[in-house]
Motif scaffolding. Structure first.
Motif, PDB file in Angstrom:
ATOM      1  N   ILE A  71       0.831  -1.406  -0.102  1.00 17.34           N
ATOM      2  CA  ILE A  71       0.212  -0.031  -0.222  1.00 17.34           C
ATOM      3  C   ILE A  71       1.066   0.881   0.102  1.00 17.34           C
ATOM      4  O   ILE A  71       0.655   1.916  -0.904  1.00 17.34           O
ATOM      5  CB  ILE A  71      -0.400   0.480   1.087  1.00 17.34           C
ATOM      6  CG1 ILE A  71      -2.154  -1.422   1.283  1.00 17.34           C
ATOM      7  CG2 ILE A  71      -1.513   1.787   1.544  1.00 17.34           C
ATOM      8  CD1 ILE A  71      -2.648  -1.890   2.328  1.00 17.34           C
ATOM      9  N   GLU A  72       1.960   1.021  -0.044  1.00 16.26           N
ATOM     10  CA  GLU A  72       2.574   2.416   0.609  1.00 16.26           C
ATOM     11  C   GLU A  72       3.436   2.618  -0.675  1.00 16.26           C
ATOM     12  O   GLU A  72       3.776   3.425  -0.628  1.00 16.26           O
ATOM     13  CB  GLU A  72       3.560   2.269   1.858  1.00 16.26           C
ATOM     14  CG  GLU A  72       3.218   2.057   3.146  1.00 16.26           C
ATOM     15  CD  GLU A  72       2.173   3.493   3.291  1.00 16.26           C
ATOM     16  OE1 GLU A  72       2.618   4.683   3.175  1.00 16.26           O
ATOM     17  OE2 GLU A  72       0.732   3.987   4.202  1.00 16.26           O
ATOM     18  N   GLY A  73       4.036   1.300  -0.326  1.00 16.72           N
ATOM     19  CA  GLY A  73       5.121   1.824  -2.181  1.00 16.72           C
ATOM     20  C   GLY A  73       4.069   2.632  -3.208  1.00 16.72           C
ATOM     21  O   GLY A  73       4.759   2.843  -3.580  1.00 16.72           O
ATOM     22  N   ILE A  74       2.212   1.531  -3.111  1.00 14.28           N
ATOM     23  CA  ILE A  74       1.685   2.465  -4.251  1.00 14.28           C
ATOM     24  C   ILE A  74       1.727   3.673  -4.445  1.00 14.28           C
ATOM     25  O   ILE A  74       1.428   4.429  -5.607  1.00 14.28           O
ATOM     26  CB  ILE A  74       0.913   0.628  -4.847  1.00 14.28           C
ATOM     27  CG1 ILE A  74       1.050  -0.412  -5.105  1.00 14.28           C
ATOM     28  CG2 ILE A  74      -0.587   1.777  -5.896  1.00 14.28           C
ATOM     29  CD1 ILE A  74      -0.073  -0.889  -4.984  1.00 14.28           C
ATOM     30  N   ALA A 278      10.466  -6.306  -1.295  1.00  9.56           N
ATOM     31  CA  ALA A 278      10.897  -5.204  -2.526  1.00  9.56           C
ATOM     32  C   ALA A 278      10.055  -3.878  -2.649  1.00  9.56           C
ATOM     33  O   ALA A 278      10.473  -2.492  -2.885  1.00  9.56           O
ATOM     34  CB  ALA A 278      10.071  -6.243  -3.753  1.00  9.56           C
ATOM     35  N   TYR A 279       8.829  -3.682  -2.263  1.00  9.73           N
ATOM     36  CA  TYR A 279       8.312  -2.884  -1.658  1.00  9.73           C
ATOM     37  C   TYR A 279       8.238  -1.724  -0.833  1.00  9.73           C
ATOM     38  O   TYR A 279       8.416  -0.325  -0.653  1.00  9.73           O
ATOM     39  CB  TYR A 279       6.679  -3.128  -1.803  1.00  9.73           C
ATOM     40  CG  TYR A 279       5.849  -3.399  -2.949  1.00  9.73           C
ATOM     41  CD1 TYR A 279       5.601  -2.549  -4.321  1.00  9.73           C
ATOM     42  CD2 TYR A 279       5.408  -4.434  -3.375  1.00  9.73           C
ATOM     43  CE1 TYR A 279       5.059  -2.430  -5.422  1.00  9.73           C
ATOM     44  CE2 TYR A 279       5.087  -5.225  -4.510  1.00  9.73           C
ATOM     45  CZ  TYR A 279       5.134  -3.805  -5.638  1.00  9.73           C
ATOM     46  OH  TYR A 279       4.588  -4.546  -7.264  1.00  9.73           O
ATOM     47  N   ARG A 280       9.692  -2.260   0.297  1.00 10.67           N
ATOM     48  CA  ARG A 280       8.902  -1.519   1.136  1.00 10.67           C
ATOM     49  C   ARG A 280      11.114  -0.927   1.656  1.00 10.67           C
ATOM     50  O   ARG A 280      11.333  -0.088   1.518  1.00 10.67           O
ATOM     51  CB  ARG A 280       9.295  -2.399   2.561  1.00 10.67           C
ATOM     52  CG  ARG A 280       8.745  -1.835   4.029  1.00 10.67           C
ATOM     53  CD  ARG A 280       8.736  -2.470   5.603  1.00 10.67           C
ATOM     54  NE  ARG A 280      10.426  -3.563   5.761  1.00 10.67           N
ATOM     55  CZ  ARG A 280      10.692  -4.162   5.968  1.00 10.67           C
ATOM     56  NH1 ARG A 280       9.604  -4.705   6.532  1.00 10.67           N
ATOM     57  NH2 ARG A 280      11.716  -5.102   6.051  1.00 10.67           N
ATOM     58  N   ASP A 281      12.154  -1.654   0.465  1.00 11.32           N
ATOM     59  CA  ASP A 281      13.307  -1.817   0.828  1.00 11.32           C
ATOM     60  C   ASP A 281      14.520  -1.951  -0.598  1.00 11.32           C
ATOM     61  O   ASP A 281      14.958  -1.705  -0.089  1.00 11.32           O
ATOM     62  CB  ASP A 281      13.845  -2.607   2.029  1.00 11.32           C
ATOM     63  CG  ASP A 281      13.278  -2.300   3.450  1.00 11.32           C
ATOM     64  OD1 ASP A 281      12.840  -1.915   3.414  1.00 11.32           O
ATOM     65  OD2 ASP A 281      13.144  -4.108   3.881  1.00 11.32           O
ATOM     66  N   CYS A 282      13.420  -1.997  -1.877  1.00 15.03           N
ATOM     67  CA  CYS A 282      14.465  -2.004  -2.635  1.00 15.03           C
ATOM     68  C   CYS A 282      14.310  -0.772  -3.675  1.00 15.03           C
ATOM     69  O   CYS A 282      14.566  -0.648  -4.547  1.00 15.03           O
ATOM     70  CB  CYS A 282      14.073  -3.078  -3.431  1.00 15.03           C
ATOM     71  SG  CYS A 282      14.439  -4.607  -2.534  1.00 15.03           S
ATOM     72  N   GLY A 283      13.810   0.153  -2.858  1.00 18.95           N
ATOM     73  CA  GLY A 283      13.426   1.882  -4.235  1.00 18.95           C
ATOM     74  C   GLY A 283      14.204   2.332  -4.786  1.00 18.95           C
ATOM     75  O   GLY A 283      15.322   1.776  -5.581  1.00 18.95           O
ATOM     76  N   PRO A 284      15.864   2.015  -3.365  1.00 17.67           N
ATOM     77  CA  PRO A 284      17.553   2.304  -4.290  1.00 17.67           C
ATOM     78  C   PRO A 284      18.080   2.200  -5.406  1.00 17.67           C
ATOM     79  O   PRO A 284      18.127   2.071  -6.313  1.00 17.67           O
ATOM     80  CB  PRO A 284      18.356   2.606  -2.832  1.00 17.67           C
ATOM     81  CG  PRO A 284      17.021   2.947  -1.969  1.00 17.67           C
ATOM     82  CD  PRO A 284      15.712   2.171  -2.251  1.00 17.67           C
TER      83      PRO A 284
END
Length: 384
Positions: A71-74, A278-284
């Motif tokens: 939810i936070e990633g989207i 993926a959605y929580r920690d893999c933005g960088p």
């Protein structure tokens, strides 16, 4: 970001890779099926190791922190605040749009999509005794666009479901607000459900063209939309088989779940684990990947358009280039472009599988040196 390595990749030859096993024992660079040759993000690898070290693999359901991460990633990446109850977990997006066909239509009903398109779109209707109805996208010379009169005409044919691919595979478009609004208006006027495959939404290469989930246009569109997403393409974890549908309308969601009942398995717990990370920690990691893909896309565009008989349009999203070979085919008397380039040592996807012969699709999700070698083999084949 600089700590992530996109210049090398693990050796996939001789492994379980579908992509690489196709050409086992042959000097052919696989650049066809849509998975990348990069290792998955380190944070995902670490999380999988930790889950395996727990050593117990009993039945599992998605957990609250997983839903929160999605939810936070989207919300962060696409400015869409979804609700937990809208999520329906799936083992894959292909499963997701087949379920949509089953949930929405009856035998004999029409399922619309625009071609060329990801091949499973072309087969889903027949899986449930429904009819595939298509209209071609129009090539303007610089980009692919909707042929609105052809689309309007196709929707007259007892169509119940509009299957949208956005960002689009294989033409690489990110459809704009005006285009999505036109689709929404057609769906309202013809009382259609929209199934929007947005699996490539995390791979927008052109920052000036952000991905817009069609369900965000307004509440009326959201009520008639099934949106399909997954971490698989963006973070290169397709074989972990985790995806989800976002269905805001409760009645449509109930129909969808009923169509799943007894035939769609639960999602693998390792896929769920990887999805949360993926959605929580893999933005960088994603941002670093996008830098590599943008550079690779520019290499492909420049190299292909410099060759006689070939052309391609800019890739706005995905790691897939759609290459027009029709002039080369006509000039050289080539029976099949994919076979021609395979003989030259490059394995590409055949356009006929997407509903448009005379084209090939090239996967540039690989280290730059491998891409350069593939492009050089294409160059030698064309100019020889």
């Amino acid at each position: 970001m600089n700590s992530f390595d996109f210049n090398t990749s693990p050796d996939r030859a001789g492994t379980d890779s579908i992509k690489w096993r196709r050409y086992a024992g042959r000097d052919v660079i696989p650049m066809w099926v849509a998975d990348m040759d990069f290792a998955a993000p380190p944070a995902i690898i670490d999380a999988l190791h930790a889950r395996i070290d727990h050593r117990v693999f009993g039945y599992a359901d998605p957990w609250p922190s997983l839903a929160e991460a999605v939810i936070e990633g989207i919300a962060r990446d696409h400015a869409w605040r979804i609700q937990p109850e809208w999520l329906v977990w799936l083992p894959g997006v292909v499963t997701g749009f087949n379920v949509a066909v089953r949930a929405v239509g009856q035998p004999g009903d029409g399922v619309f999509t625009a071609t060329p398109v990801y091949p499973p779109f072309l087969h889903a209707a027949a899986n449930f005794d429904q009819r595939l109805v298509t209209a071609p996208l129009a090539h303007s010379g610089t980009r692919w666009e909707w042929d609105w009169p052809a689309t309007e005409a196709a929707l007259q044919d007892k169509v119940r479901l509009f299957m949208l691919c956005n960002p689009h595979n294989p033409v690489g478009r990110v459809f704009e607000h005006a285009e999505l609004s036109r689709i929404a208006e057609l769906a309202e006027r013809h009382d259609l459900i929209i199934c929007s495959d947005e699996i490539h939404c995390g791979l927008v290469l052109d920052p000036a063209r952000p991905h817009i989930p069609i369900a965000t246009l307004d509440e009326a569109v959201a009520r008639r939309t099934i949106t399909l997403m997954a971490p698989s393409k963006t973070w290169n974890i397709p074989a972990l088989y985790c995806a989800f549908a976002i269905i805001p309308d409760a009645a449509l969601r109930t129909r969808y779940k009923r169509a799943m009942a007894g035939i769609v398995p639960h999602v693998n717990v390792l896929g769920l684990t990887a999805t949360e990370i993926a959605y929580r920690d893999c933005g960088p990691w994603r941002e670093a990947l996008l830098d590599t893909l943008r550079a690779n896309a520019a290499r492909v565009f420049k190299a292909i358009n410099a060759l006689p008989g070939l052309s391609t349009t800019p890739v706005e999203a995905t790691y897939l280039a759609w290459i027009d070979c029709r002039a080369l085919i006509a000039e050289r008397g080539i029976a099949n472009a994919a076979a021609f380039f395979e003989a030259a040592g490059v394995g590409l996807s055949d356009g006929k599988d997407f509903g448009l012969p005379g084209f090939v699709r090239l996967n540039f999700g690989c280290p730059p040196a491998r891409l350069e070698e593939g492009l050089e083999r294409i160059r030698r084949a064309v100019i020889s």
